[in-house]
Design a protein around this motif. Structure first.
Motif, mmCIF file in Angstrom:
data_model
loop_
_atom_site.group_PDB
_atom_site.id
_atom_site.type_symbol
_atom_site.label_atom_id
_atom_site.label_comp_id
_atom_site.label_asym_id
_atom_site.label_seq_id
_atom_site.Cartn_x
_atom_site.Cartn_y
_atom_site.Cartn_z
ATOM 1 N N TRP A 26 67.785 78.262 -5.270
ATOM 2 C CA TRP A 26 68.323 79.455 -5.929
ATOM 3 C C TRP A 26 69.084 80.322 -4.930
ATOM 4 O O TRP A 26 70.153 80.844 -5.222
ATOM 5 N N GLY A 27 68.536 80.468 -3.724
ATOM 6 C CA GLY A 27 69.202 81.250 -2.690
ATOM 7 C C GLY A 27 70.521 80.622 -2.258
ATOM 8 O O GLY A 27 71.516 81.322 -2.052
ATOM 9 N N ILE A 28 70.545 79.285 -2.115
ATOM 10 C CA ILE A 28 71.781 78.600 -1.740
ATOM 11 C C ILE A 28 72.834 78.770 -2.825
ATOM 12 O O ILE A 28 74.022 79.001 -2.542
ATOM 13 N N PHE A 29 72.409 78.669 -4.075
ATOM 14 C CA PHE A 29 73.352 78.854 -5.176
ATOM 15 C C PHE A 29 73.969 80.251 -5.154
ATOM 16 O O PHE A 29 75.199 80.407 -5.267
ATOM 17 N N LEU A 30 73.132 81.286 -5.003
ATOM 18 C CA LEU A 30 73.658 82.651 -4.962
ATOM 19 C C LEU A 30 74.580 82.857 -3.767
ATOM 20 O O LEU A 30 75.623 83.520 -3.871
ATOM 21 N N TYR A 31 74.207 82.276 -2.627
ATOM 22 C CA TYR A 31 75.035 82.412 -1.423
ATOM 23 C C TYR A 31 76.402 81.781 -1.643
ATOM 24 O O TYR A 31 77.436 82.379 -1.306
ATOM 25 N N ARG A 32 76.424 80.582 -2.198
ATOM 26 C CA ARG A 32 77.704 79.908 -2.438
ATOM 27 C C ARG A 32 78.538 80.643 -3.474
ATOM 28 O O ARG A 32 79.771 80.729 -3.355
ATOM 29 N N LEU A 33 77.878 81.190 -4.482
ATOM 30 C CA LEU A 33 78.611 81.920 -5.516
ATOM 31 C C LEU A 33 79.248 83.175 -4.936
ATOM 32 O O LEU A 33 80.431 83.458 -5.176
ATOM 33 N N VAL A 34 78.460 83.936 -4.169
ATOM 34 C CA VAL A 34 78.997 85.158 -3.558
ATOM 35 C C VAL A 34 80.078 84.810 -2.533
ATOM 36 O O VAL A 34 81.109 85.488 -2.442
ATOM 37 N N GLN A 35 79.846 83.745 -1.780
ATOM 38 C CA GLN A 35 80.827 83.349 -0.769
ATOM 39 C C GLN A 35 82.166 82.996 -1.402
ATOM 40 O O GLN A 35 83.228 83.405 -0.922
ATOM 41 N N SER A 36 82.140 82.228 -2.486
ATOM 42 C CA SER A 36 83.389 81.817 -3.121
ATOM 43 C C SER A 36 84.083 82.953 -3.854
ATOM 44 O O SER A 36 85.300 82.927 -4.035
ATOM 45 N N ALA A 37 83.309 83.985 -4.254
ATOM 46 C CA ALA A 37 83.899 85.080 -5.016
ATOM 47 C C ALA A 37 84.300 86.261 -4.137
ATOM 48 O O ALA A 37 85.336 86.898 -4.374
ATOM 49 N N VAL A 38 83.491 86.575 -3.126
ATOM 50 C CA VAL A 38 83.694 87.800 -2.357
ATOM 51 C C VAL A 38 84.521 87.568 -1.102
ATOM 52 O O VAL A 38 85.384 88.389 -0.757
ATOM 53 N N ILE A 39 84.277 86.463 -0.397
ATOM 54 C CA ILE A 39 84.961 86.226 0.880
ATOM 55 C C ILE A 39 86.486 86.252 0.730
ATOM 56 O O ILE A 39 87.168 86.924 1.510
ATOM 57 N N PRO A 40 87.063 85.524 -0.262
ATOM 58 C CA PRO A 40 88.528 85.601 -0.401
ATOM 59 C C PRO A 40 89.031 87.018 -0.648
ATOM 60 O O PRO A 40 90.121 87.386 -0.198
ATOM 61 N N LEU A 41 88.225 87.811 -1.355
ATOM 62 C CA LEU A 41 88.622 89.195 -1.619
ATOM 63 C C LEU A 41 88.583 90.028 -0.342
ATOM 64 O O LEU A 41 89.485 90.826 -0.072
ATOM 65 N N LEU A 42 87.551 89.838 0.478
ATOM 66 C CA LEU A 42 87.437 90.595 1.714
ATOM 67 C C LEU A 42 88.531 90.224 2.710
ATOM 68 O O LEU A 42 88.967 91.073 3.510
ATOM 69 N N LEU A 43 88.990 88.981 2.680
ATOM 70 C CA LEU A 43 90.048 88.565 3.600
ATOM 71 C C LEU A 43 91.364 89.274 3.313
ATOM 72 O O LEU A 43 92.229 89.374 4.187
ATOM 73 N N ARG A 44 91.494 89.773 2.087
ATOM 74 C CA ARG A 44 92.713 90.476 1.715
ATOM 75 C C ARG A 44 92.633 91.976 1.978
ATOM 76 O O ARG A 44 93.603 92.693 1.746
ATOM 77 N N TYR A 45 91.459 92.433 2.452
ATOM 78 C CA TYR A 45 91.308 93.861 2.703
ATOM 79 C C TYR A 45 92.184 94.269 3.893
ATOM 80 O O TYR A 45 92.207 93.596 4.920
#
Length: 275
Positions: free
Chosen positions: A29-48
């Motif tokens: 469950w933790g790996i799933f949440l980590y991958r979900l947040v990583q795929s959704a948030v990281i690209p957004l933060l790179l554009r900050y």
């Protein structure tokens, strides 16, 4: 109470494979949440915008983000995936509980692995019904609490000190949640063991003081481990922090089974003395 906790630990040692199952369950469950947040948030933060850009660039970034949250289909996909995974977890959890309770009742008469999976099959649906009732009772106070919390949250935007007013509500809700979970636990132990629901519930009320002591003591152990692991992870980052983070899931799984086993021994002692 010390005797009950020791007996609970003895049951944990017998059923240690359940700790592994709970650990893997939490880990996945933790790996799933980590991958979900990583795929959704990281690209957004790179554009900050970086520090070299002015305030206009940051304002445009936030405006674009708000528009994307309202119109972007990808955001909706992430929300649906998260909702589906949450529903799946809510469906799996009662069956795992049923397996644990069955294993506790038959640890001396059946092979442990067979007992766990037989419990999931025999009592999974009744455990799901208990779980739905539990969630409904846990969310019931929200009807009364949420309207009172809204002004506090609104005031916290101006002054963080307003959050202190939420403390009594939080403590009350936590105590209420513990009470409901314990009632459901004892009722379900009675159902799996073939005893009347009412007699199992009365056993909880008769043993409520040691039940509180067990929960408080084992809960304090979890908080202590969490504080220790968190402190070490903040000081020594890197691989050690990652190992400690995953080890914490193992410790919580171990203590959770220990708590259930100790409560089972408390329930069994009370029921046996009156039969």
């Amino acid at each position: 109470m010390r005797t009950v906790i020791k007996e609970g630990w003895a049951l944990v040692r017998i059923q240690f494979y359940i700790v592994i199952i709970l650990f893997l369950y939490q880990l996945l469950w933790g790996i799933f949440l980590y991958r979900l947040v990583q795929s959704a948030v990281i690209p957004l933060l790179l554009r900050y915008p970086d520090q070299g850009h002015n305030e206009l660039g940051k304002t445009l970034f936030w405006m674009e983000s708000q528009i994307a949250l309202m119109d972007n289909r990808e955001v909706h996909i992430y929300l649906w995936v998260l909702l589906g995974a949450t529903v799946l977890r809510m469906l799996i959890t009662p069956f795992i509980r049923a397996g644990i309770y069955q294993s506790l009742h038959t640890y001396a008469t059946e092979p442990q692995s067979l007992s766990f999976f037989r419990g999931m099959k025999r009592h999974g649906l009744s455990s799901l019904l208990y779980y739905i009732i539990e969630l409904g009772l846990l969310l019931l106070p929200a009807i009364w609490v949420m309207p009172r919390l809204y002004p506090i949250v609104a005031g916290a935007l101006q002054s963080p000190s307003y959050l202190l007013h939420m403390l009594p509500y939080a403590i009350g809700w936590i105590a209420y949640g513990w009470f409901i979970r314990q009632c459901i636990l004892y009722m379900q132990l009675g159902t799996v063991g073939g005893h009347a629901i009412l007699s199992s519930l009365l056993a909880f009320f008769r043993q409520i003081v040691p039940a509180i002591g067990i929960s408080f003591l084992l809960g304090a152990c979890v908080l202590l481990v969490f504080a220790l692991f968190g402190t070490v992870a903040m000081i020594w980052t890197g691989m050690l922090a990652l190992i400690l983070q995953q080890s914490y899931h193992f410790v919580t799984s171990l203590v959770r089974l220990w708590h259930i086993s100790s409560q089972y021994r408390l329930w069994h002692t009370d029921i046996s003395s009156r039969s």
